[in-house]
Structures are given as structure tokens and as C-alpha cells.
Write an enzyme that holds these catalytic residues in place. Structure first.
Site, PDB file in Angstrom:
ATOM      1  N   ARG C 103      39.627  55.383  37.254  1.00 42.29           N
ATOM      2  CA  ARG C 103      40.546  54.653  38.131  1.00 42.29           C
ATOM      3  C   ARG C 103      41.032  53.379  37.440  1.00 42.29           C
ATOM      4  O   ARG C 103      40.553  53.029  36.375  1.00 42.29           O
ATOM      5  CB  ARG C 103      39.867  54.324  39.461  1.00 42.29           C
ATOM      6  CG  ARG C 103      38.617  53.477  39.324  1.00 42.29           C
ATOM      7  CD  ARG C 103      38.061  53.133  40.714  1.00 42.29           C
ATOM      8  NE  ARG C 103      36.899  52.265  40.585  1.00 42.29           N
ATOM      9  CZ  ARG C 103      36.251  51.700  41.597  1.00 42.29           C
ATOM     10  NH1 ARG C 103      36.645  51.933  42.838  1.00 42.29           N
ATOM     11  NH2 ARG C 103      35.225  50.919  41.399  1.00 42.29           N
ATOM     12  N   GLU C 142      40.069  46.280  44.515  1.00 39.15           N
ATOM     13  CA  GLU C 142      39.303  45.547  43.499  1.00 39.15           C
ATOM     14  C   GLU C 142      40.125  45.286  42.242  1.00 39.15           C
ATOM     15  O   GLU C 142      39.789  45.780  41.155  1.00 39.15           O
ATOM     16  CB  GLU C 142      38.007  46.290  43.162  1.00 39.15           C
ATOM     17  CG  GLU C 142      37.007  46.273  44.308  1.00 39.15           C
ATOM     18  CD  GLU C 142      35.664  46.920  43.948  1.00 39.15           C
ATOM     19  OE1 GLU C 142      35.632  47.686  42.979  1.00 39.15           O
ATOM     20  OE2 GLU C 142      34.679  46.651  44.632  1.00 39.15           O
ATOM     21  N   GLU C 313      33.219  45.667  51.653  1.00 42.73           N
ATOM     22  CA  GLU C 313      32.228  46.661  51.250  1.00 42.73           C
ATOM     23  C   GLU C 313      30.867  45.985  51.255  1.00 42.73           C
ATOM     24  O   GLU C 313      30.652  45.005  50.557  1.00 42.73           O
ATOM     25  CB  GLU C 313      32.533  47.221  49.852  1.00 42.73           C
ATOM     26  CG  GLU C 313      33.915  47.859  49.726  1.00 42.73           C
ATOM     27  CD  GLU C 313      34.183  48.464  48.340  1.00 42.73           C
ATOM     28  OE1 GLU C 313      33.251  48.511  47.509  1.00 42.73           O
ATOM     29  OE2 GLU C 313      35.329  48.873  48.091  1.00 42.73           O
ATOM     30  N   GLU C 361      30.591  58.435  42.047  1.00 38.82           N
ATOM     31  CA  GLU C 361      29.697  57.600  42.863  1.00 38.82           C
ATOM     32  C   GLU C 361      28.741  58.429  43.705  1.00 38.82           C
ATOM     33  O   GLU C 361      28.288  57.987  44.755  1.00 38.82           O
ATOM     34  CB  GLU C 361      30.532  56.647  43.737  1.00 38.82           C
ATOM     35  CG  GLU C 361      31.305  55.639  42.895  1.00 38.82           C
ATOM     36  CD  GLU C 361      32.118  54.652  43.722  1.00 38.82           C
ATOM     37  OE1 GLU C 361      32.216  54.828  44.953  1.00 38.82           O
ATOM     38  OE2 GLU C 361      32.666  53.708  43.129  1.00 38.82           O
ATOM     39  N   GLN C 362      28.414  59.602  43.244  1.00 37.75           N
ATOM     40  CA  GLN C 362      27.556  60.477  44.045  1.00 37.75           C
ATOM     41  C   GLN C 362      26.157  59.905  44.273  1.00 37.75           C
ATOM     42  O   GLN C 362      25.457  60.314  45.188  1.00 37.75           O
ATOM     43  CB  GLN C 362      27.479  61.878  43.439  1.00 37.75           C
ATOM     44  CG  GLN C 362      26.962  61.929  42.027  1.00 37.75           C
ATOM     45  CD  GLN C 362      27.031  63.349  41.452  1.00 37.75           C
ATOM     46  OE1 GLN C 362      26.048  64.063  41.427  1.00 37.75           O
ATOM     47  NE2 GLN C 362      28.213  63.746  41.001  1.00 37.75           N
ATOM     48  N   MET C 363      25.743  58.946  43.446  1.00 33.34           N
ATOM     49  CA  MET C 363      24.428  58.334  43.651  1.00 33.34           C
ATOM     50  C   MET C 363      24.533  57.012  44.412  1.00 33.34           C
ATOM     51  O   MET C 363      23.564  56.241  44.445  1.00 33.34           O
ATOM     52  CB  MET C 363      23.738  58.119  42.301  1.00 33.34           C
ATOM     53  CG  MET C 363      23.523  59.383  41.493  1.00 33.34           C
ATOM     54  SD  MET C 363      22.500  60.631  42.351  1.00 33.34           S
ATOM     55  CE  MET C 363      20.869  59.901  42.144  1.00 33.34           C
TER      56      MET C 363
HETATM   57 ZN   LIG Z   1      34.421  47.917  41.449  1.00 28.91          ZN
END
Ligand SMILES: [Zn+2]
Ligand SMILES: [Zn+2]
Ligand SMILES: [Zn+2]
Lengths: 635, 635, 635
Positions: C103, C142, C313, C361-363
Site C-alpha cells: 500500500r 496514515e 485505531e 495483517e492476518q496476525m
Molecule cells: Zn501504518
């Protein structure tokens, strides 16, 4: 010894020049270096040379009685010049161009840039070559600074091929010399040879060594082009270049031969912080520098241009470029100045007159602060100037000890350390430091310099030794100590047919049958000493003079020759030097921590680098920290 | 077990060959590996094949009674070949070409280079395929050495797209499998997919895993092309490849299936220095290697090609490539040789016959020194040869313990460590070492190999498990220990719908509800043990068999299955294995430090890797350091 | 304070949405952030906008009573878009493109990409701008994450030249401002100026500072383009952006001015692990985060958009991106939530609703596990929701202390640390932490914000100070503490004519005559405190208020102003703040380790970050670890 400073008239309003010059003279300075970064002011547009301001600057300085060292501005070509030939910049080992925006953005091998350098040097030498105030020239500035000796450009590759052709004649000869059969690395033509970077794993060490030799030769020829021009247009002026500290990327002996006088840039605090001196030294000598840093380079560069040398840049306060930048202890600037004097410098020039308030070095102290007030160093300069005048010119005597230094040895050890902690400069420095802690004066000489008259000779390591130098060593009758790895390589970076120490077997009847490198923290113990980093297994009919606890011989003696088959600690070095001193009939003394001695033909200088006052047994003097004592030598 | 050596006739004058061959035979060697780096001598100009010299070399060696392992020279294509297709080199992860000048300068995916490899392999196999002295072939050399499995070239990208197409059929299927919706990473066509390097932050782990699988498959197919050619032209010869130590970049089980016999290159001292063994091990075993390094690989590679294996390169003295390169303790070369024998090697071949005095490996010891004198290892080779002859051929028995090893598991843990200290090889090695410290023989098997006949089965971690292997595990009735993270991923690198341990829930009724990684230096304490690096929170109706002080369960047992929900220390591993041993009725014993046992069908070998003599309780023997004892097994 | 979560309907089957929404509401959430990574689903093919699914998602969430924060998807342009203009990606400092596959693969300066962002933002704002459930917008995601503020692309270079032209007017003015004469770095035209990367050695710090200012302005204008579009099409909605922790690469005050409300992403455990907090803190607060991390950012971002702020977040469990990723101590999620409440957040939104089983980000934990079961945090959310409801809305009172924060100061210190350990964020954080350990509430304000009403003002360092801010400081009559290096630079990154502290001399009659940086492990001792890292030599007629043991003054006071001429340790800071508190008539108290207080207009919150229960003297309460106590303030 004269005192001077580095000055940049182009950095300051013209109105300030006369007052600056007056204050320099008042402070005791008689020399001023100018010009070496001024290309964009000399030639602001292509071909339009603006000398008027420099004419006036030289007049103004000259009118104050100052003599001028004029620098060629080739370390900082202007943007317009780079834009006319963008491929003039060096290419780094990863293949990236090293662009405009700081300095030294050029490749030594670029023909177009060389031509520009000849053009500007010629113009400058013609204009100022016979000016009575211009008494010396500096070529370029700090060759190699910022890792700029090696370039992996197309220009460098092309000239490397020519260099190889000249050296080997045929590709077959090159293949044989390098052992290219090893991994099918054979070439059918010199055109097939590239620089040794960007290979999958390490390139052939012979490839690297020749690339380093080539790159060093490029520096030599780049410098010589300017020297030749200046000699032609500026007769009877000294030509110098300002070398750096702990820097071995090119052969300074080779460049030095083309100069009249070698100079170097002395930053004891920055060097202590940036190099290998462990935490304890970095703490204890944070504001003084380790006591052998300045002297080591004084003695090294004295051997580079026939004995004539000077300090072109002397640290006067905190610098901007080390990881941490403390201030010198009060007294250190005077001490460093006097130490240069004691080692025979013709001049010491402080960098810089006034701290610049702008650009990259704005945090680098000068003799003046940016607001033109005197910085701390100014009064120390006056003290030194008075002391120097009081003592009068000093004649150098040949030192009793010769320490052999080789840039090629540094390259060999760097290319093939074999153990991660085998560092050439550190080895030589430790041997030098051991000598100095025993109160000995030292000449650092090239492998090939005359060794006549020395009482002790040491060669910490000389992996490659010429037959001529073996012969020279063989004719000595003084104590000689040869360090590990000496004679372990041929000039083609191969192992000699009869193994190490190769030609040295002429006087050292032994064979290095195996070597091992030792990991950090591990040692081989002997009686009162330890071997670290490197250990050789020796086959010989000689009984070891000194052995490890395990019985393995570590020092072998044959007549006046000794061989040390490992990396000795300070304790072993000390006892070996004491033994050699006693054999040679020269006195040694174990100096207190931080104390160092240097003798000229007529005087003895004692310097205290420590944080505490120390009594010097030799004279009974108590010497304050960051201070020195000079006494006439009684003969 | 036969002994042999690696020899490079092209490195030496032809006059030396016959004497070399004679001395090899005299030393007890009967095998010699040649040819694998000789392309530039076989084909010095494009298309001009010069076999004469190799013919004569083979004759000379053969005449001395030596059998030959012939290597295809594809690891070192000559310069002229690279110049005909410069884009044949691999591209590193940063996008830089990895050029000529050392070795392995090729991309496995480059079609043009593959064609050249087929051409040279065909020519070589045709010429020597039926020579009676040529009894085996080695393909290429050390696939992947110097980080060469992964290439990010255009050629690799193109073949990766084809590979993905074959695997997924449609871009949508790929998008779903990888979860590309996550950050709008969806593709509309396979042509849009690039290798996973040079992304702004980490690429999708599924993207990386497939790239690793693809790259591994490229090695497999590259190797298979040569295997197929050799099989066609050289019937009844063994084909092997020499694998490396602690290397998991491609699936050795996959390559091994195409070979007749797996071999590996054993450098215990270099591996100790280069890998994760802390300072204490690196000091205590500096000259022996950690006691499980050689055995671990012996047991691993025995499982790669149907049980047949050998040592293609055995370290005979100091090497040149580790950070520090000490010499082996006297006795270690014989010990390592005997250890290979005890683990069932068909041969051990020393690297190399004579130390080369030139090029990259000039500091790598051989059986002879560069001056042709015997190096220290030579006599140890003779000792080993005599001992091997005395003991006669050894039959291998199935080990009581199977340890499951998975290259894919290594990739998964490397792609997504989640805690910086979670390293697959280190985990498996620790489990292996714990078994061996308890005197157990071990077979290291692939996840998919038959587990019939084993008394204990351990899988340190298997993040991805096939349904078939779950089924195979489920049918076991011996004690089985499964380590953390097992079953935590689907083949598409996603978390299973029902969370870890996924399919393993068939016999481990528990759920990993949360995982945490633990920073270095922090631990979770249990009774006499500690959990470091990794801790899982378990939901289960099972009572924990072993819990932490805080009450959290760490080992869960269900029938003959145990699950360890963290990274166990040696103490916990030891008690778990002892418990399993007692359940399985196999004896364990806590061996003194440095001692290891290996049993063949008929003999027990005890090796002392320590620095002190040790008494072995099993036989009462006192075993000297760097030494071994062999006793017949009484049944 | 509202609670919410980050949700990605595109990640889940549509059948799950309604149940998810229902459970969110049940858990106490009333806000949901969606959309910010969904570009490839909104526009799967160029120009084909698929709103239907997003329409349905918004309806479903809205039907459950949730309000929506809608993100523009510009942080993740799809592959097809990148392929239409491959040079839209950023170029890193080494010159490499930062490609697709994760990203933020865009350059803020690329005109074509900006146009695409305006297009998609316009379409989105038109479609949902007046939807009653859409109450707020988030621009992009971000900014700057993964080091993406600085790009060295052609696009950036071109816009930098325009920016310079606007700032300086003529090349001469730029040359003078930067001091380009220094190394012949003068430009004849703005076209000659490049970004400051890839220079041989460091570029001019003025060049870097302007490049950083330019890059920050690029973020500002990139954000403003979206803000303008949203304001036009979505009246009366709040616009925000989610900032990050310990991140200073662009000026958040500048971006914040264009927003209605600032939000940030709070990951206390990840930040503890990734930043400079030594081993002891990383061990003691491994599962809580250092007690000032969250509060520091709360107080910082409260000052960014006129006082309105939130947590976009909030870490609900272990994350995936730090070196080690432990689980929060039970209670910490509630504690962090309540702390945001106490500092005045308008909402706290947990990242994320459900842990994704796929992709990067699966963890990363969520409120739900991937199997839709509740994760540990869910119940803590309920506890916090109840407590917040019970306490009712909290009014913020102005804090007694203002701490001045400057992004430009961070850039200056980063560009020219002068000592390797001089880190701006660490300095400010230490000053903040000292205040908080004394029980003080703090407003972190920009250099330029109003200081009216504060009882104490601290500026840890402000190298560049505007005349206006000097004037503002000069008019204060409360105790003011100014830290080292303040006033040491002009806006052009040069040293002021009259040296540091420049304009501050208006109320601090002193001159910094020399500075030194101090190596790690070395200190200058005073009475009960130590100076590390940085020491200034002061010339002044003022008597030092506090001096080092050696006599050198370290704190100088003049009326209500103090200057600290070095990097103070916690002990010196504590006594200075206590002294200032006593002068200002505000109470301080030395809090036990791990305890922190925050007061709203009506309540006092006490948080225990420690591992042990602690008694709070203020109320007599004993507070459990990872717990808090709230009491009404008695006035
Ligand atoms: Zn970030
Ligand atoms: Zn320099
Ligand atoms: Zn290898």
C-alpha cells in the site's frame, strides 16, 4: 614552524577581509590557505573566469604580511560543469551515481573532467604562479574523502582495461596471474574484464588487488597532471596535497613522490570517535584524542615526501562530522601544535579561521566564532606561537626505530582478512603505540625506503614483499621484527610456491604450514601475554624463542631477525621491543599512561594526554593534563 | 563407506596428475569428484569443445584405480557465454543484476541459459556417459549458494505468471486464495502479477509463499533437465547433487526425488561460526563444531533420496569463508568421517585434494598444502580409512525417532516470523539436539514420508499440513509431539476457518485462540523450565498436562498425542522426550556434555565433541576429546 | 465519547454484514469506519464504478444504528491504475521505485495520480456526501506510513523547483540563504536544483530542510484537495485523517488546520517495542506500553485541529508489525479506552472489528477472532462503554502546563543531530514524561499557538523560532523553561549572526559560545543529576541557577525565564518542574512508578500501568495493575 589557517574569502563580505588578515597576523599566523572550494566563484558561468575578487583577496592577505597556499578548486566542480557531462561522477560499488550537492562528485578516470581540471589549474597557475605572496600550492582537497577513490564507472572500467593490458600484455598472462581457471573466470580479451563489483559472491582477490592498484594509480596520475601544470607556471613554489587520517585507499607514498611536501589534516577527537579505539579509550581520551593518533600520522607523512611535511588542517575545537563531537580539553590545541613542531612540521594551519554559519560544516569550530569573536583556541595559538619562537627552529634527528608501512599491505588485508578482526591499520597502530609507550621516537617508512642507520626495524605485516626489499632487510645487522602474514602472497595475490614467508626465508628459516583466525573474545595464552585474532603454525628447525602455554612456538629468532607468528598483545610487544632495545643499545622506559616523548636534534618534548598530572621520571617534571614540557637535550 | 576427494585437474600442470592420483589411492581414497567448475576449459571459445585434457585426466585418475564423480559445469558459465545473453544473470531483491566474476551468475528461469546447460550437459554425458571409471554424476554445484535461489528477473517474472496460471486457473481464484481484496491488491490478469520484491511495505505473505514455491520448483526443473539428459546418455550411473548445510531456500525433498543419492557439503566449523549458536557454543566448540551439526544434516539428507546419501565435501582444515576460521582440533577430521560412516554415508569426499594457491578459496585447506606436502588431515584420513575397513560395511537400522522436517514450514516461518526470534531451523535443531543429548537415533523425514515403524514422532512445527499427512499422523499409535504454530495456516497462507491447529484437531481437541511472541530476554516460567519466543493461548476441554506458573497450559495431551503451545527450552524438551521414551519403551540417557551416540544395525559409535575426556556410562569407556569409540551392539 | 471499530465489508461475505452490525451495536459501538482500502472493489475496471455493494454495506450498518466514517481509498490505488502511469510511485532515497504489492505506492507530487484521487474522491463524496448515516470522512490513510512522505521522483523534483522559486524568487537568493558558496554548490537557475539525495557526502542541511518543508507541504496540499472536494459535496460532516504515533515526517499542525478533527492510531505495545525505550521499560511495560505513550499523543493531537480529536485505531490485542508482539495485560484495552476518554477524545475506534485471516495483517488481533468468536478485548470494550455512559460527557479544562512541540524542530534535529543521540522526539517525550510523573496535566501546543492561561510553559527545544513566537513568549509572566539548541538556527538553517539563542536573547541574556555532544555512557555530573548527550557553553552576566560539579552553569534564570544548557536527566527535570510549579502555585506530586493522573473539568482519573497494585496517596485508593480509578473532582 609557521602557523597558518584555512580561509575562504568567498564566504565573507569583502569588507571583512582586511580586518581578518590583520587579526591573523596579530594572532601569530603567517600562512593562509585559500581557494580550494571556490570554483563557482572563479568561473560562475562556463568559460567566464572572474579573478578580480581573488586578486583582491590575495592582495589583502598579502598586504597583511601573510603568505598564501593556493588550492586548485577541483574537489568541487560547479553544477553547470557536471551538467555538461553527467557521467563525470563516480559510480559507487552498488552501481549508483554519486551526484552533485556536496563535494568530490567526480570520477578520477573521467577524461572530460580531467581536461576541465587541467584547464582550470592552468588558468589559475598562470594567473598566480609568480605572485610573490603565493608560496605554495595545494592540489585539489583530501583525495579519497567520503570513499571516493574507487569508482565503478564506465570511464574507470575502460581505463582499467588499458592498465591491465599494460601490466599483463595478454589475457592469458592475466588469467594465469589471477588463477582465473578457478571458477571458469578466464577472459579471452581485456575487453571482457569488468570492475570487481556486483559479483554474486566475492570476486577474485587478485582482481580486487589490481583494481585497487589501478585506482591508486588514477589518483597519482590525476594529481600529477596538476603538479606538472603548476611546476610549469609557478616555479619555485612548494606543491602539496592535504592527506587524511587513518586513510589507506590510495598509495600516499606514490602521490607523495610527486609533491614537494606532504601535509595532512589532523582531527584527533574526530578520529578517536570514528575508529576502532574501544569504549575505555573513547571515554578516557574523549577530549584529547588517543595519545598516538597525531604522532602516528606526523611520523607517517614525514616519510611520504622526502621528509618535508606539515599540518594543513588542525582541529581547533569541536568538529561536526563524528558521531559525537566534544570540545578539546583546554590546552590541547597548543599541545597538538607543539607536537607537530616536535615531529618536524614546517607549518601547522588551523581549520578554519572563522566558523561558517552556513552549509555542511556550520557546526565545525574555527579560531573565530561565527560572530567573529575569538573562540577558545585563539589564545592557545598565541601560546604556541610564542613557545615556538622561543625554542627556534628544530632540526630532526633520524629516529632509532623504523616502522615499515605499506598501503598495498592494507589493501591485501582488507581484501582478504580471513579473520574478521584482522585490520591492517589497527595492527600497525598497536605496534607504533607500543614503541611510543616505551619512549621511542619512530620513523614510519615505506617498504622500499632506505633503512640505513636505524637501530631497530619493525614490519608489522608485509604480505607482499619485493625481492629488493627482502635484500635490503637481509643486509641489516640491527634487530628486526617481522609480523604475521609477511611474505604470504605473491604480487599476483597467490600463495608463494614454497608458502609463507616466501622470500623472507632468506633470513627466517621457517614455513607457515597453516593459519587460523581466532574469534573475538578467544585467545591463546602464553607466559604473561596473549595471542588474539591470528595464529600461525610454524614448521622450523629453530627452537621457538617464545612459545604459547600449549607449546606452540609464537616468536622465532634467527640471528638479528625475529618472526612473530600471531597477533601479539601489548604485553608481548613491550617485552619484544625492550629485548630488541637492549640488543641495539637503545634505552626504553615504560611511560606512565598518557605520557609521550618526542626528541628533536636538540630538545626533548614530553606531552601529557592524560586527565591527571603525571611525574615524568626522565626529568622529574610534573606535567599537568593536556600540557607539555620541553627541555634541551644534553648530549 | 568409500573415501574420496574433490579434484580440479585444470588447476594443476598435467605433469602432476599421475602423482596426485597415486597419492590419493595411497591415502585410502577410491573416489574423485571432478569437472564442476571447468566450463571455460571445456569450451574456451563458443562451440569449440576441448575434451582432450579431460579425457587424459579421467584416464590418469582411472589408471590409479579411482572412480570418478563427474560434475556438470553449469554453476560457472564462462564470460563469453554471459556476454551473449547478459540478462541471463539473476536479479537480486533490490533489483540489481548479479554479474560475472565469481560463480552462480545465472537465473534458474532464463530459457536461453537453460538451453546452454542442456547443450553442455548433453555433450558431456555423451562423451563420458559410458566411461567405466565414471560411476556417478553431480549436477551443477550447491544450488542456491550465495543466496541464488530467488531471482527477480524478467525471466523469473514471466515464468512465475505461467506457474500461477497453472496453479490457480483464473485471476479471481488467485485473488481469493491470497486475499488480495485486503489492500486493493486484486489482479485482473496474471500478466499484472509481479514478483513480491520492491513493494512499499511487506508484500502479501501468500504472494511470497507462492514465489518461494515457484522458485523452488525452478530449481527442481533446472536440475531435472540435467538428470534426464544424464539418464539418457549414462545409464546405470548414480546421479547426485551436493546440498549445503542449514539451507532451506528450495525443497530438497523435491530435488532429492529426482536423484539417486543425496549428498551434502559438511563444514562443521564454518557452520558453527556463521549460524545462531551463541557465544558459549562458539567458544566451546570452536575447533570441533557443535556436536549435532554434522549428524543433523546426515539424518536430514538420508531422508531426501530414498535413504541413500553421502558427504560430497568434507572440511579437512580451516576454511576461508566464515567470519573466523580456526583449525579443527586434532582428531576431528577422523571423527567427522566416522560419524558420516555411522550415519550411513556411502562415501565421504574431502574438499579438496590440494589447497589452491590462487583465487577466491586460496585460504581453504585441503588434504595437501599448496606446496604438495600433506596437511594435518591426511593422516586422519588414513586412520579413518583403516577403521572403516576394519569395521566393514554398516547396515542402517530404522531409528526409533522420526523428526518431521518441512521446507515449506521454513518458508512460512521466514515470511511471517511474527516474533523476530522465531526461526524454523533453530527450532528444529533444538528439538533434534534434545533427542540426541538423550542418546536417541533419529530419522529426519519429510511431511509426507511414511512413519511406519517409528516409536516416537516429533514435528517441531508444521504451519501447513496436508490432509493426507494429518491422516497419517492420526493413524499412529506411538507417542507423537506436535510443536507450536502447527496447523496454523492453509496452503494459501491464510488462517484456517476454525483457527489453528486446523486439521490437527482430528486428534488434538483444542483451539489456539491467540498467540504472542516474546521479546528476547523475557520468559514465561514453569516448574523447572521456561517458555521463550512464542506462547499460545489454548482453549480446550483438556486439562493441561504441563502448565506455566501462572496457570496457563503449555502442554496438552490427548491419547498418544501431545501439543506444545510455545517454544520449549531444553529442559522441557528433555522431560517430554523422556516421558515419551518411557511410554514407547525406548531407553533414554542423559549424555555428558559433548558426547553423542549413533547406532548402526550392528555397532554403537560414541563421539566426544568436548574438550575434556569423558566417561561413557553405557560402556565404561573413557573417550578422549575429539575422539570416538566403536563397540559391537549386543542384541 | 463514542466507541467504534474499523470494518471492511469487502473482506467478508455479504451474508455476514447484518450480524456483524448487530453485534457491534450490542457491544456498545456506535461508529464504524469503512472504505479506505476498497478502491479495487469500488472500481474493479478503469472507469467502472461499482457502488452497489458499498450502498448495501452502508445501509446494513446504518440499519443497525451505526454512524459511518467513510474513508477515501487513495492509499491503495489498484494495479490497473498504477499500470496506466508507472511513474506515479514514489522513488526512495536510494533512487529505487517503490512499487505495487502492498500500500501507499504513490508519490504525493505526481500530478496524474492527484487527478485520479480527485476523481475518485469526487465520485465518492457525491454518492455518499449527504447520506444521513455518513457523519464523517477520513482522507486517505496514515499519510507517511512506511516512510512515504519523502519521494525523490522526477515529479517531486519538478514541484520542488516550483516551490523554491516561490520561496526565493531568484537563484541568487536561494544561494545566499543556503550558503551555497560553501562548496561551489551555487545554482544559476532553479532548474539546476535536484533533491538532496544521492550526494557524495551529506547535502547542505538547508537543502534538506527545504526539501522536508516542501514534502510536508505536498502532504498538506494532497490532503487539502480531498478536503475541498468533500466539503463541497458533503456539507456538515466532519473531516479527519488518522495520524500515527511518534511520527514527524510532515507537519501535522499544518494538515490539522484543514481538518475538523484530528485522529490518531494508538498501538501502545507496538510503539513501546519499536522505539527508543530501553530494555528495562520494554520488559516492565511489555504488555501495557510505557505509561506516557498514549497520553502523549492524545495531548499532542488534541492540539492539532482546534481541540477536537479522537482515536481512529485502538490496539485491541497483539499486533503483527513490531519485532515482538505480546498480548496486552487483561484490563489494558479498557484502560487505554478510558485514558482516551479522560484526555477528551470524541471517539475511540478499535482496529479492527474482526481479525482478517488473510494477507499482510492476518496476525493483527481484532475485537473478534477470525472465526467470529469474541476476542479477549470484547468484554473490555463493554466495560469501558458502561463506565463511559456512567460518567457522562467530560468537559476538558485547559491544562496548567503547555509543552511546545514543533515538527520543524524534529526535522532540524534529524538533519543535523551533531551528536548521534540527540533525538527530538525522545527529548520532548522525556520532558512530557517528567511532567506527568509529577501528576500534571499537559497541553502539547504548536510553536505559534496561543499560550494564554497556562501556568507553566516548556519548550524542550526550538532551534528555529519565529519573531512572532519570541514575542509571544516574551509577554508571558508564568514560569517558562527553554531547552538547549533553542534559537540556534535561522529559518535558512544557518547560525544566527549573534549566535544562539538568537531572538530569545530578548528575555534570556546569554550566548551559547560553543556546543559539544557527549558520547553514550559519558555524563557531566551535577548535584544529584547528570547531563548527557548535549552540553552548551554559556557566556552571560547571569549567575547560573544550577551548575555542574566543574562549575559550568547549566540552568540560567532571568525573571520568569529559564534556559537549560544541556540534555537534562529525569532528576534535574523533576526538580526544575517542582520549582516552577511552586512558583506558579500549582501542586505537583511524585507519583509511584506506573501511575498517571488525568483530570477533566469534573473528574480525576488515575491509571496504573504497573505490574503491581499501587496506593494512590491523593485518594487513598489502591489501584490494581492495568486498572484505573475515577473520582469526581472537588472544587
Ligand atoms: Zn501504518
Ligand atoms: Zn574530509
Ligand atoms: Zn557454497
Amino acid at each position: 614552524m609557521k602557523l597558518g589557517c584555512c580561509y575562504y574569502p568567498e564566504h565573507w563580505p569583502e569588507e571583512m577581509w582586511a580586518e581578518d588578515a590583520r587579526r591573523m597576523a596579530e594572532m601569530g599566523l603567517s600562512l593562509v590557505r585559500i581557494g580550494e572550494f571556490a570554483w563557482s566563484r572563479i568561473e560562475p558561468e562556463p568559460g567566464q573566469l572572474h579573478w578580480e575578487w581573488l586578486d583582491r583577496a590575495i592582495e589583502t592577505l598579502s598586504d597583511a604580511g601573510l603568505k598564501i597556499i593556493l588550492g586548485t578548486p577541483t574537489a568541487t566542480p560547479p553544477k553547470w560543469l557536471v551538467d555538461t557531462m553527467p557521467n563525470m561522477v563516480a559510480i559507487d560499488e552498488q552501481g549508483k551515481p554519486r551526484g552533485f550537492g556536496s563535494r568530490r562528485h567526480y570520477c578520477f578516470s573521467h577524461g572530460g573532467y580531467r581536461q576541465e581540471c587541467r584547464r582550470i589549474a592552468t588558468a589559475m597557475a598562470k594567473r598566480y604562479g609568480t605572485h610573490p605572496a603565493v608560496t605554495a600550492w595545494q592540489t585539489d582537497n583530501e583525495f579519497g574523502c567520503h570513499d571516493t577513490v574507487l569508482s565503478f564507472s564506465e570511464a574507470a572500467a575502460a581505463r582499467f582495461r588499458i592498465w591491465l593490458h599494460a601490466r599483463y600484455g595478454t589475457p592469458d598472462a592475466l588469467n594465469r596471474a589471477w588463477g582465473n581457471v578457478f571458477w571458469s573466470m578466464e577472459y579471452r580479451s581485456f575487453d571482457e574484464v569488468d570492475p570487481p563489483n556486483l559479483t554474486v559472491t566475492e570476486a577474485n582477490p587478485a582482481h580486487w588487488l589490481d583494481y585497487r592498484r589501478f585506482a591508486s594509480d588514477e589518483v597519482v596520475s590525476f594529481n600529477r597532471e596538476q603538479v606538472d601544470i603548476i611546476r610549469q607556471h609557478s616555479p619555485d613554489r612548494d606543491i602539496t596535497h592535504n592527506f587524511m587520517g587513518f586513510f589507506t585507499e590510495f598509495d600516499h607514498h606514490d602521490v607523495g613522490r610527486d609533491l614537494d611536501i606532504a601535509t595532512w589534516d589532523s582531527y584527533p577527537l574526530g578520529f578517536l570517535e570514528q575508529f576502532w579505539f574501544g569504549d575505555a579509550n573513547k571515554r578516557d581520551y574523549m577530549r584529547q584524542g588517543h595519545p598516538d593518533i597525531a604522532a602516528f600520522h606526523h611520523d607517517l607523512y614525514r616519510g611520504c615526501s622526502g621528509g618535508r611535511w606539515g599540518v594543513m588542517e588542525q582541529q581547533p575545537g569541536p568538529v561536526n562530522w563524528a558521531r559525537f563531537n566534544p570540545a578539546p580539553l583546554p590546552g590541547m590545541v597548543a599541545l597538538w601544535t607543539m607536537e607537530a613542531f616536535a615531529h618536524g612540521a614546517e607549518f601547522t594551519s588551523y581549520f578554519r579561521w572563522r566558523q561558517a554559519p552556513f552549509a555542511q560544516e556550520q557546526m565545525h569550530a574555527g579560531l573565530l566564532r561565527p560572530d567573529s569573536e575569538e573562540a577558545e583556541a585563539a589564545d592557545e595559538v598565541r601560546i604556541a606561537a610564542r613557545k615556538i619562537a622561543e625554542l627556534g627552529p628544530q632540526q630532526m634527528a633520524q629516529a632509532p626505530v623504523a616502522l615499515v608501512f605499506s598501503y598495498e599491505a592494507a589493501w591485501v588485508c582488507g581484501i582478504q582478512p580471513q579473520g574478521a578482526s584482522f585490520r591492517y591499520l589497527e595492527l600497525v597502530y598497536e605496534w607504533y603505540s607500543a614503541l611510543r609507550r616505551l619512549g621511542l621516537d619512530v620513523d614510519i617508512v615505506s617498504a622500499g625506503a632506505s633503512l640505513d642507520g636505524y637501530k631497530i626495524v619493525l614490519a608489522p605485516t608485509l604480505p607482499i614483499i619485493s625481492d629488493e626489499f627482502v635484500e635490503e632487510l637481509r643486509e641489516l645487522d640491527c634487530p628486526v621484527l617481522i609480523g604475521p602474514r609477511s611474505g604470504s602472497k605473491t604480487p599476483s595475490f597467490t600463495i608463494p610456491d614454497d608458502l609463507a614467508p616466501g622470500g623472507l626465508r632468506a633470513f627466517l628459516p621457517l614455513t607457515v604450514s597453516r593459519v587460523e583466525s581466532i574469534r573475538d573474545g578467544c585467545t591463546h595464552r602464553g607466559d604473561g601475554f596473549e595471542i588474539t585474532r591470528w595464529l600461525e603454525h610454524i614448521e622450523s628447525e629453530l627452537e621457538p624463542e617464545i612459545a604459547l602455554e600449549c607449546g606452540r612456538g609464537i616468536v622465532f629468532a634467527n640471528n638479528n631477525y625475529r618472526y612473530c607468528a600471531g597477533w601479539p598483545d601489548g604485553s608481548l610487544l613491550t617485552s619484544l621491543i625492550e629485548q630488541m632495545g637492549s640488543e641495539a643499545g637503545i634505552e626504553t622506559m615504560r611511560l606512565p599512561k598518557g605520557l609521550r616523548i618526542r626528541r628533536t636534534a636538540t630538545h626533548q618534548f614530553v606531552f601529557n594526554y592524560g586527565l591527571e598530572p603525571v611525574q615524568f621520571a626522565g626529568t622529574g617534571d610534573t606535567i599537568a593534563p593536556a600540557s607539555f614540557v620541553v627541555t634541551p637535550l644534553t648530549t
